[in-house]
Write a protein that holds these residues in place. Structure first.
Motif, PDB file in Angstrom:
ATOM      1  N   TYR A 187       0.825  -1.204   0.000  1.00 47.05           N
ATOM      2  CA  TYR A 187       0.000   0.000   0.000  1.00 47.05           C
ATOM      3  C   TYR A 187       0.864   1.262   0.000  1.00 47.05           C
TER       4      TYR A 187
ATOM      5  N   HIS B  42      -2.954   1.228  -3.499  1.00 44.59           N
ATOM      6  CA  HIS B  42      -4.116   0.422  -3.907  1.00 44.59           C
ATOM      7  C   HIS B  42      -4.975   0.125  -2.674  1.00 44.59           C
ATOM      8  N   PRO B  43      -6.258   0.489  -2.705  1.00 42.65           N
ATOM      9  CA  PRO B  43      -7.102   0.330  -1.511  1.00 42.65           C
ATOM     10  C   PRO B  43      -7.342  -1.120  -1.118  1.00 42.65           C
TER      11      PRO B  43
ATOM     12  N   LEU C 219      -5.881  -2.425   2.198  1.00 42.01           N
ATOM     13  CA  LEU C 219      -6.412  -1.986   3.484  1.00 42.01           C
ATOM     14  C   LEU C 219      -7.538  -2.896   3.977  1.00 42.01           C
TER      15      LEU C 219
ATOM     16  N   ASP D  76     -12.818   2.804  -2.437  1.00 41.62           N
ATOM     17  CA  ASP D  76     -12.141   4.055  -2.084  1.00 41.62           C
ATOM     18  C   ASP D  76     -12.969   4.854  -1.088  1.00 41.62           C
TER      19      ASP D  76
ATOM     20  N   MET E 123     -12.552   3.273   2.245  1.00 39.62           N
ATOM     21  CA  MET E 123     -11.230   3.451   2.822  1.00 39.62           C
ATOM     22  C   MET E 123     -10.884   4.912   3.098  1.00 39.62           C
ATOM     23  N   ASN E 124     -11.666   5.833   2.570  1.00 42.10           N
ATOM     24  CA  ASN E 124     -11.427   7.242   2.877  1.00 42.10           C
ATOM     25  C   ASN E 124     -11.631   7.550   4.357  1.00 42.10           C
TER      26      ASN E 124
ATOM     27  N   ASN F 136     -10.351   5.650   6.562  1.00 42.28           N
ATOM     28  CA  ASN F 136      -9.158   5.093   7.194  1.00 42.28           C
ATOM     29  C   ASN F 136      -8.100   6.189   7.335  1.00 42.28           C
TER      30      ASN F 136
ATOM     31  N   VAL G 294      -5.237   7.070   4.601  1.00 41.72           N
ATOM     32  CA  VAL G 294      -5.447   7.698   3.291  1.00 41.72           C
ATOM     33  C   VAL G 294      -4.927   9.129   3.271  1.00 41.72           C
TER      34      VAL G 294
ATOM     35  N   GLN H 278      -8.780   9.385  -3.469  1.00 41.98           N
ATOM     36  CA  GLN H 278      -8.479   8.835  -4.791  1.00 41.98           C
ATOM     37  C   GLN H 278      -9.738   8.281  -5.454  1.00 41.98           C
ATOM     38  N   ASP H 279     -10.886   8.849  -5.123  1.00 39.05           N
ATOM     39  CA  ASP H 279     -12.152   8.290  -5.590  1.00 39.05           C
ATOM     40  C   ASP H 279     -12.240   8.176  -7.108  1.00 39.05           C
TER      41      ASP H 279
ATOM     42  N   HIS I  38      -9.031   1.169 -10.207  1.00 39.62           N
ATOM     43  CA  HIS I  38      -8.167   0.165  -9.580  1.00 39.62           C
ATOM     44  C   HIS I  38      -8.623  -1.216 -10.030  1.00 39.62           C
TER      45      HIS I  38
END
Length: 367
Positions: free
Chosen positions: A145, A222-223, A226, A273, A276-277, A279, A282, A288-289, A293
């Protein structure tokens, strides 16, 4: 008159030839002996291989801001900087096959420092994991990541340059430094896409271990990587850690579960994304929406041509390093790695147990 001069001319020529052969052979023997003694445990002079980058120096470096390239970083991990003999040999093969890459050997201490620096909110759960194998399994997701590149277990031999593999998937590999200092620029106007790569083992897709976490590669940020952290937090909150095996919590069974979840729920979507935003990590990369990926599972012959499952039993005696008949060259010949164009092969040392190193198997990689 000497004994030799008393011989007939043909015999004198034979004797002279024997003396010359013995003399030359002796010179060659002592030359090779002195060289092998001088360079025992070292690489021969002028032999090109990936330069070592210490984990401490990597931790001081900025993370990549370019998400479409695979940085030329080889990540490997062991409890200490000293590798057992066979691990040293196989690791060297990866450095020699990829001389324009950099090689990072992460120790247990380095891994802990990585978590403290970039994942402090996860430290509590990292330390709750019931053994080092759990941590070693988990932290490789963090390598991918944060930095991207390629991770390989130490019982993997590299057979071909990794650059060639990524070229077949239209992925450019670049020096790590160029991914954050702006020295490598995009060559097309296509949308950036983060890509993660794994390998399939064997031909049975339903086998729980069919996507080992022994090898992986990725562009940074890369999400997917996570998902493992989220899952560990969820599991440790609800179950007693010691009752969950490493394979199920942080290892290959967990990886296969995450990949199936990704392909079913998150492929071609920005939902991952968005999830994970939330988290804290990030913040390192920013939202990174809008960036695509994908996850690619490579065919068995690319990464894991030898399977320790039932479909690999015919090769176990010569391909498993824990077998008394283990023979690395015969293994590659019988599996036909050249024919298949395999880039890697794993000899499955199984050097870990829940409580630490598997002492019996450690003997087989120490020789």
């Amino acid at each position: 008159m000497t004994a030799i001069s008393s011989l007939s001319p043909p015999f004198r020529r034979v004797v002279a030839l024997v003396v010359i052969v013995v003399f030359v052979g002796t010179l060659i023997y002592f030359r090779d002996l002195s060289a092998s003694t001088l360079y025992k445990g070292l690489d021969p002079p002028n032999h090109s291989k990936a330069a070592q980058l210490s984990a401490k120096d990597l931790l001081k470096s900025p993370v990549s801001k370019n998400y479409e390239f695979v940085p030329k970083l080889i990540h490997q991990s062991w409890s200490t900087p000293e590798l057992p003999s066979k691990f040293e040999t196989w690791s060297r093969s990866c450095r020699e096959q990829n001389p324009d890459w950099q090689w990072v050997l992460w120790t247990d201490e380095d891994n802990l420092n990585l978590v403290k620096q970039y994942f402090p909110w996860f430290l509590e759960y990292y330390q709750k994991l019931p053994g080092e194998i759990y941590r070693a399994d988990l932290v490789r997701n963090m390598y991918m990541y944060l930095y991207g590149g390629m991770y390989a277990d130490l019982d993997i031999e590299c057979l071909r340059p990794a650059n060639e593999l990524f070229e077949t998937y239209n992925i450019t590999t670049v020096p790590y430094k160029s991914t954050y200092d702006g020295s490598h620029h995009r060559t097309s106007n296509t949308q950036q896409e983060r890509k993660a790569f794994f390998g399939r083992m064997g031909t049975n897709d339903t086998f729980d271990h069919s996507i080992p976490n022994a090898w992986m590669a990725s562009t940074p940020g890369h999400p997917f990587f996570l998902l493992s952290l989220d899952s560990v937090i969820e599991k440790l909150k609800g179950e007693i850690p010691g009752k969950i095996t490493a394979e199920h919590l942080t290892g290959p069974i967990a990886l296969r579960r995450y990949i199936n979840l990704y392909l079913k729920k998150y492929k071609d979507s920005d939902e991952l994304d968005q999830r994970m935003n939330k988290n804290p990590i990030v913040d390192v990369f920013g939202p990174q929406d809008s960036m695509k990926h994908s996850v690619e599972v490579l065919p068995w012959w690319n990464v894991f041509p030898y399977s320790w499952d039932r479909d690999g039993l015919a090769f176990k005696e010569i391909c498993s390093v824990n077998s008394e008949q283990y023979d690395r060259e015969r293994c590659k010949l019988n599996i036909a790695t050249d024919h298949w164009g395999s880039y890697f092969i794993t000899y499955w040392s199984h050097s870990w147990s829940r409580s630490g190193h598997n002492e019996n198997n450690m003997k087989n990689i120490a020789d």
